[in-house]
Design a protein around this motif. Structure first.
Motif, short mmCIF file in Angstrom:
data_model
loop_
_atom_site.label_atom_id
_atom_site.label_comp_id
_atom_site.label_asym_id
_atom_site.label_seq_id
_atom_site.Cartn_x
_atom_site.Cartn_y
_atom_site.Cartn_z
N THR A 1 0.52 -1.04 -0.14
CA THR A 1 0.08 -0.05 -0.16
C THR A 1 1.39 1.42 0.21
O THR A 1 2.17 0.70 -0.26
CB THR A 1 -1.04 -0.18 1.24
N GLN A 2 -0.03 2.33 0.31
CA GLN A 2 0.65 3.72 0.21
C GLN A 2 1.49 3.95 1.35
O GLN A 2 2.42 4.46 1.62
CB GLN A 2 -0.04 4.92 0.44
N ILE A 3 1.26 3.14 2.31
CA ILE A 3 2.33 3.18 4.12
C ILE A 3 3.24 3.54 3.93
O ILE A 3 3.94 3.97 4.76
CB ILE A 3 0.91 2.43 4.75
N PRO A 4 3.82 2.11 3.73
CA PRO A 4 5.55 2.07 3.34
C PRO A 4 6.34 3.12 3.26
O PRO A 4 7.32 3.90 3.53
CB PRO A 4 5.79 1.34 2.63
N ASN A 5 5.54 4.68 1.86
CA ASN A 5 5.81 5.58 1.69
C ASN A 5 5.30 6.52 1.58
O ASN A 5 4.96 8.01 1.11
CB ASN A 5 6.25 5.54 -0.11
N GLY A 6 4.83 6.35 3.19
CA GLY A 6 3.45 7.26 3.53
C GLY A 6 4.09 8.91 4.05
O GLY A 6 3.22 9.90 4.28
N ASN A 7 4.73 9.36 4.41
CA ASN A 7 5.47 10.24 4.78
C ASN A 7 6.02 11.32 3.55
O ASN A 7 5.70 12.55 4.36
CB ASN A 7 6.66 10.22 5.28
N ALA A 8 5.36 11.26 2.21
CA ALA A 8 5.30 12.02 1.79
C ALA A 8 4.39 12.95 2.22
O ALA A 8 3.29 13.01 2.05
CB ALA A 8 4.87 11.89 0.03
N LEU B 1 -14.91 2.10 2.90
CA LEU B 1 -14.24 3.74 3.06
C LEU B 1 -14.02 5.10 2.40
O LEU B 1 -14.67 5.79 2.04
CB LEU B 1 -12.86 3.99 3.28
N TYR B 2 -13.58 3.95 0.30
CA TYR B 2 -14.45 5.25 -0.46
C TYR B 2 -16.18 5.54 -0.66
O TYR B 2 -16.43 7.03 -0.67
CB TYR B 2 -14.42 4.60 -1.86
N TYR B 3 -16.60 4.50 -0.10
CA TYR B 3 -18.38 5.24 -0.27
C TYR B 3 -18.61 5.57 0.76
O TYR B 3 -18.72 6.94 0.44
CB TYR B 3 -19.43 3.75 0.01
N LEU B 4 -18.17 5.02 1.98
CA LEU B 4 -18.31 6.48 3.14
C LEU B 4 -17.57 7.43 2.70
O LEU B 4 -18.49 8.96 2.93
CB LEU B 4 -17.82 5.56 4.76
N GLY B 5 -16.69 7.88 2.58
CA GLY B 5 -15.94 9.24 1.93
C GLY B 5 -17.34 9.91 0.96
O GLY B 5 -17.54 11.43 1.13
N GLU C 1 -7.40 7.62 4.69
CA GLU C 1 -7.23 6.15 5.45
C GLU C 1 -7.33 5.03 3.62
O GLU C 1 -7.03 4.55 3.99
CB GLU C 1 -8.75 5.62 5.90
N ALA C 2 -8.42 5.58 3.06
CA ALA C 2 -8.85 4.55 1.97
C ALA C 2 -7.28 4.40 0.82
O ALA C 2 -7.08 3.78 0.81
CB ALA C 2 -10.08 5.19 1.07
N TRP C 3 -6.92 6.06 0.79
CA TRP C 3 -5.79 5.77 -0.11
C TRP C 3 -4.30 5.27 0.17
O TRP C 3 -3.73 4.91 -0.27
CB TRP C 3 -5.64 7.47 -0.38
N TYR D 1 -11.62 12.54 -4.91
CA TYR D 1 -12.25 13.10 -3.67
C TYR D 1 -11.83 13.30 -2.51
O TYR D 1 -11.86 14.80 -1.20
CB TYR D 1 -13.61 12.59 -3.00
N LEU D 2 -10.53 12.94 -2.33
CA LEU D 2 -9.26 13.54 -1.37
C LEU D 2 -8.77 14.84 -1.61
O LEU D 2 -9.46 15.94 -0.23
CB LEU D 2 -8.48 11.75 -0.77
N VAL D 3 -8.98 14.88 -3.13
CA VAL D 3 -8.12 16.20 -3.04
C VAL D 3 -9.27 16.73 -2.90
O VAL D 3 -8.52 18.53 -1.83
CB VAL D 3 -7.30 16.25 -3.87
N THR D 4 -10.11 17.46 -3.28
CA THR D 4 -11.72 18.26 -3.31
C THR D 4 -11.54 18.24 -2.10
O THR D 4 -11.74 19.37 -1.70
CB THR D 4 -12.71 17.85 -3.80
N SER D 5 -12.04 17.61 -0.69
CA SER D 5 -12.81 17.65 0.45
C SER D 5 -11.47 18.09 1.07
O SER D 5 -11.65 19.25 1.87
CB SER D 5 -12.65 16.18 1.31
#
Lengths: 89, 580
Positions: A53-60, B268-272, B290-292, B311-315
Motif C-alpha cells: 500500500t501507500q503506507i511504506p512511503n507514507g511520509n510524503a 471507505l470510498y463509499y463512506l467518503g 484512510e482509503a488512499w 474526492y480526497l483532494v477536493t475535501s
C-alpha cells in the motif's frame, strides 16, 4: 467582435444559494452533459499486505496548510491597492 | 461408477452436487452450482436441466412444485434436521429447499432477454436466498451465492432504471407514505440490505463477533453486502439512503480494521462519498485518506486510486488544505493541476473575479469540465467561496494598512508623532465593499483580458471605451412564466453594505476571521492583531480552524469493538491499581 454582444446562453445548473447567481435555472434545461458517475470497480483480490500500500512511503508531504499570500507587490494586490486608493482611504 | 446403476437424471445429479457442497462446507462450490446467468458452466449440463425441467416439471402442472420439493428433500439430506458433532440439534433447512425449487423454476421460465421478468423473478429468488441465509449454522454457506445474485440484480435494476417506460407499473406500486416514489435501484438495495442485516445481526458467533482476530460467523459478510448496497445507492444518486447502513454498522459491526483490505478500501470510498455529499468534508477527508493509504499500489487499481484521490483532494481543498507538488506528480492525479491550481491561486490571493470565472455557471472555464465530470463543481463554487472571502478581506487589510502607513509617515513627517492612527487594527467595511463590488463587477465582464486591464473609469484606453468593452454583460434571463410581460428588467445583483456585514459576520461565525463588527463605524475590529502572531490571530489558519471544529469520529467508520448503545468504551490502560 464585441464583448457586449447579446448572450443567448442561460445558466444550466442550479446553485440555489449563491448570491451572485444572476440567472436562475431554466426549468427546461438540464446541466450540460452530466455523465454517469464513475463506478468504483470491485477489486478482484480480497486482501493485500501493508507493504503493497501507500503506507511504506507514507511520509510524503501531501498537503499545504499555510498558503496565505502576504505579497502586496503581486499584480492582483497592486491593482487592488490602486483601486482602493481612489476611494481616498 | 457402477455400470449397472442407471444414470441419474440431471435434477438428481445437480441436487447430489448441492448436497456434497454443503457436506464439505464449500460455499463457493454451492454458488457455482446455482447459476442464474448464461453462459452457464458447463453449458450442456444446464441446457439439459432447463430442457428436462420444461418437460418433466412444467410450469403449468399443479404438482410440479411439490414433486421438485420431494426430490430435493430426498437427494439433499443436508436440509433435514440433524445433530452436530457434540450432539446438539441442528434445525432443518427448509428455506434452502424452497430456494432450490425456485431456482430451478427461474432457470426453466425466465427469458434472460426480458429484463422486467428477470428483475421480478430474481427479486423473489434473492429474497428466498436471504431466508436460507438465516439458518443459524448452515446459512453462511449462502453468502457467495447471495453476493453473486445481488451483483446481477443490481445490474438489472440499474439497467431497467434507464428504461422508465418498462417500469411504470412497478414504480406506481412503490409510492411511499410521503408520496415519494422509491426508485428501482433503491428497491433493489432494500432487498440486498436484508442479507446485510442478517450478517450484521448473526447471533451464532463468539461474543463480539471476532474470533482469532477475524470476523466470526456471518459477520464475515457485513462489508461485502454493505458494499453492494452502497454501490447501488451511489450509482442511483441516493446517498441519503446510505445513512441507515452506516448507523447499523456503528451499532453492531466488529471494527472495520479486521476485514480484508479490498472490503475496507471499497467501503471507505463509499463512506467518503457519502460524507462528501452531506457536506461533512472533514469526515470525508479522514475516511478517504484512510482509503488512499490502504489501497494497493498495484497498477491494476489505478482507477480506484484515482477516484479516491479526486474526492480526497477536493475535501481537503474545501477545508483549506491544498495539494502539494507531491500529489500533482502522482500518475493518478492526471489533470489535477489544470483543474485545481486556478482555484488554489484564486483562493490564495483572494481574487474573487478569477474565482467567479472558474465557477461560472455557463461552464466556460477550462477547469469546469473536470469539476463537472466528478460532480464537485457545486461544492467548489459554494464552499471555497468563503476561503476567497477570507483571503480578500485579509488582502484588503494588508493593502489598506500599507496605505495607512504611508499616510502616517507623511503626517508624522509634517506634524510629529501625535497623529498615530488607531485604524490599523480594523478593517473598513466600505473599503471591503468597494473591493467586492469591483471584482464582482469585473467578473460579469465576459472578456477576462479586458477586465484585467481595466484600471477603472478615467484610466481606460480610448479605443476600448469606444468599443464598449468595459460594459459588463447585463443579465438577460427572464423566467418563462414572465416572458413577454412589458417593462420587466432582469435582476442584476449589486453588493451593498448589508451583504458586506453579512459576509463579515459569516467569516467570524465560521472562525475564519477573528473580531467584531462595529455597525456605528462600519468597521471590523480585528482581534489581537498587535500581539504575537499578528495577522494570523485575526485571520486564523482555515485548516487548523476546521480541525478544531471537527471530531475524528465518523459516522459509519467503526474503529473499535463495542456497541455505540452499550455506553462509552472505558480504557483501562491508564488506570492505577486500587490503593496506589
Amino acid at each position: 467582435m464585441s464583448s457586449n454582444a447579446p448572450t443567448a446562453k442561460h445558466d444550466k445548473a442550479n446553485v440555489a444559494d449563491s448570491k451572485t447567481t444572476e440567472q436562475p435555472l431554466s426549468q427546461d434545461k438540464k446541466p450540460a452533459a452530466l455523465e454517469e458517475d464513475d463506478e468504483f470497480e470491485d477489486f478482484p483480490v480480497e486482501d493485500w499486505t501493508e507493504e503493497e500500500t501507500q503506507i511504506p512511503n507514507g511520509n510524503a508531504h501531501l498537503w499545504e496548510e499555510s498558503w496565505d499570500d502576504d505579497d502586496t507587490n503581486e499584480d492582483f494586490a497592486v491593482q487592488l491597492r490602486a483601486e482602493l486608493k481612489k476611494l481616498g482611504k | 461408477m457402477n455400470p449397472f446403476q442407471p444414470v441419474a437424471d440431471v435434477e438428481t445429479r445437480l441436487c447430489t452436487a448441492v448436497n456434497a457442497a454443503i457436506q464439505s462446507w464449500n460455499a463457493e462450490s454451492l454458488a457455482q452450482i446455482v447459476q442464474i446467468e448464461p453462459p452457464y458452466h458447463p453449458d450442456e449440463e444446464y441446457q439439459e436441466l432447463i430442457y428436462s425441467l420444461q418437460n418433466n416439471y412444467p410450469e403449468d402442472d399443479d404438482s410440479t412444485e411439490e414433486r421438485l420439493e420431494q426430490l430435493i428433500k430426498q437427494i439433499v439430506p443436508e436440509t433435514e434436521e440433524s445433530e452436530d458433532a457434540d450432539g446438539r440439534p441442528i434445525q432443518s433447512w427448509s428455506s434452502l429447499v424452497t430456494f432450490l425449487v425456485n431456482w430451478m423454476a427461474f432457470l426453466r421460465d425466465v427469458d434472460p432477454a426480458n429484463y422486467l421478468e428477470v428483475y421480478q423473478r430474481l427479486k423473489e429468488l434473492l429474497e428466498q436466498a436471504n431466508s436460507a441465509l438465516q439458518h443459524p449454522t448452515k446459512g453462511i454457506l449462502m453468502l457467495p451465492t447471495i453476493m453473486s445474485y445481488s451483483n446481477t440484480f443490481a445490474k438489472v435494476a440499474m439497467g431497467l432504471d434507464k428504461q422508465p417506460e418498462l417500469i411504470q407499473d412497478l414504480l406506481e406500486e412503490s409510492m411511499s407514505e410521503e408520496g415519494q416514489r422509491e426508485s428501482l435501484p433503491e428497491k433493489a438495495a432494500n432487498v440486498v440490505r436484508q442479507a446485510f442485516i442478517t450478517c450484521l445481526n448473526d447471533r451464532n458467533t463468539v461474543p463480539g463477533g471476532i474470533k482469532n482476530g477475524k470476523p466470526d460467523g456471518k459477520k464475515v459478510g457485513i462489508y461485502k453486502m454493505a458494499n453492494i448496497c452502497l454501490r447501488i445507492l451511489q450509482q442511483a444518486e441516493k446517498p441519503e439512503s446510505c445513512e441507515t447502513i452506516f448507523r447499523n454498522i456503528m451499532q453492531s459491526s466488529p471494527p472495520l480494521g479486521i476485514y480484508p483490505a479490498a472490503e475496507r478500501v471499497t467501503f471507505l470510498y463509499y463512506l467518503g462519498r457519502y460524507q462528501f455529499a452531506n457536506t461533512r468534508f472533514y469526515s470525508a477527508q479522514l475516511v478517504l485518506q484512510e482509503a488512499w493509504d490502504h489501497c494497493s499500489t498495484d497498477q491494476l487499481y489505478y482507477k480506484q486510486r484515482r477516484l479516491i484521490l479526486v474526492y480526497l483532494v477536493t475535501s481537503n481543498l474545501l477545508l483549506g488544505r491544498f495539494p502539494t507538488e507531491n500529489i500533482y506528480q502522482l500518475a493518478e492525479a492526471e489533470g489535477f493541476r489544470e483543474a485545481f491550481t486556478p482555484i488554489t491561486q484564486a483562493i490564495r490571493k483572494g481574487d474573487l473575479e478569477k474565482f467567479r470565472r472558474i465557477t461560472k455557471l455557463d461552464f466556460s472555464h477550462p477547469a469546469s469540465s473536470f469539476l463537472l465530470r466528478h460532480r464537485i463543481f457545486y461544492q467548489i463554487g459554494n464552499y471555497c467561496e468563503v476561503l476567497v472571502w477570507r483571503s480578500l478581506a485579509r488582502k484588503v487589510f494588508l493593502v489598506t494598512e500599507m496605505q495607512d502607513q504611508d499616510q502616517e509617515e507623511e503626517l508624522t513627517m509634517q506634524f510629529g508623532d501625535a497623529t498615530k492612527d488607531k485604524k490599523a487594527s480594523s478593517l473598513d467595511l466600505n473599503t471591503l465593499l468597494h473591493a467586492f463590488q469591483l471584482l464582482e463587477g469585473r467578473a460579469k465582464n465576459k472578456n477576462a483580458a479586458v477586465s484585467a486591464q481595466d484600471q477603472g473609469p478615467g484610466r481606460r484606453s480610448m479605443a476600448s471605451v469606444i468599443q464598449g468593452l468595459h460594459t459588463p454583460s447585463k443579465p438577460k434571463y427572464i423566467d418563462p412564466d414572465f416572458d413577454g410581460v412589458d417593462g420587466l428588467v432582469p435582476y442584476d445583483h449589486e453588493m451593498d453594505m448589508l451583504e458586506m456585514e453579512s459576509i463579515s459576520s459569516s467569516l467570524i461565525t465560521q472562525g475564519l476571521m477573528n473580531g467584531y463588527i462595529s455597525r456605528s463605524s462600519l468597521r471590523v475590529a480585528l482581534s489581537s492583531i498587535s500581539k504575537r502572531g499578528g495577522l494570523d490571530n485575526a485571520f486564523p489558519n482555515p485548516w487548523e480552524n476546521a480541525k478544531s471544529r471537527n471530531s475524528d469520529d465518523v459516522l459509519g467508520w467503526k474503529k473499535e469493538a463495542g456497541s455505540e448503545t452499550a455506553g462509552l468504551i472505558v480504557h483501562l490502560s491508564g488506570a492505577r491499581p486500587v490503593g496506589e
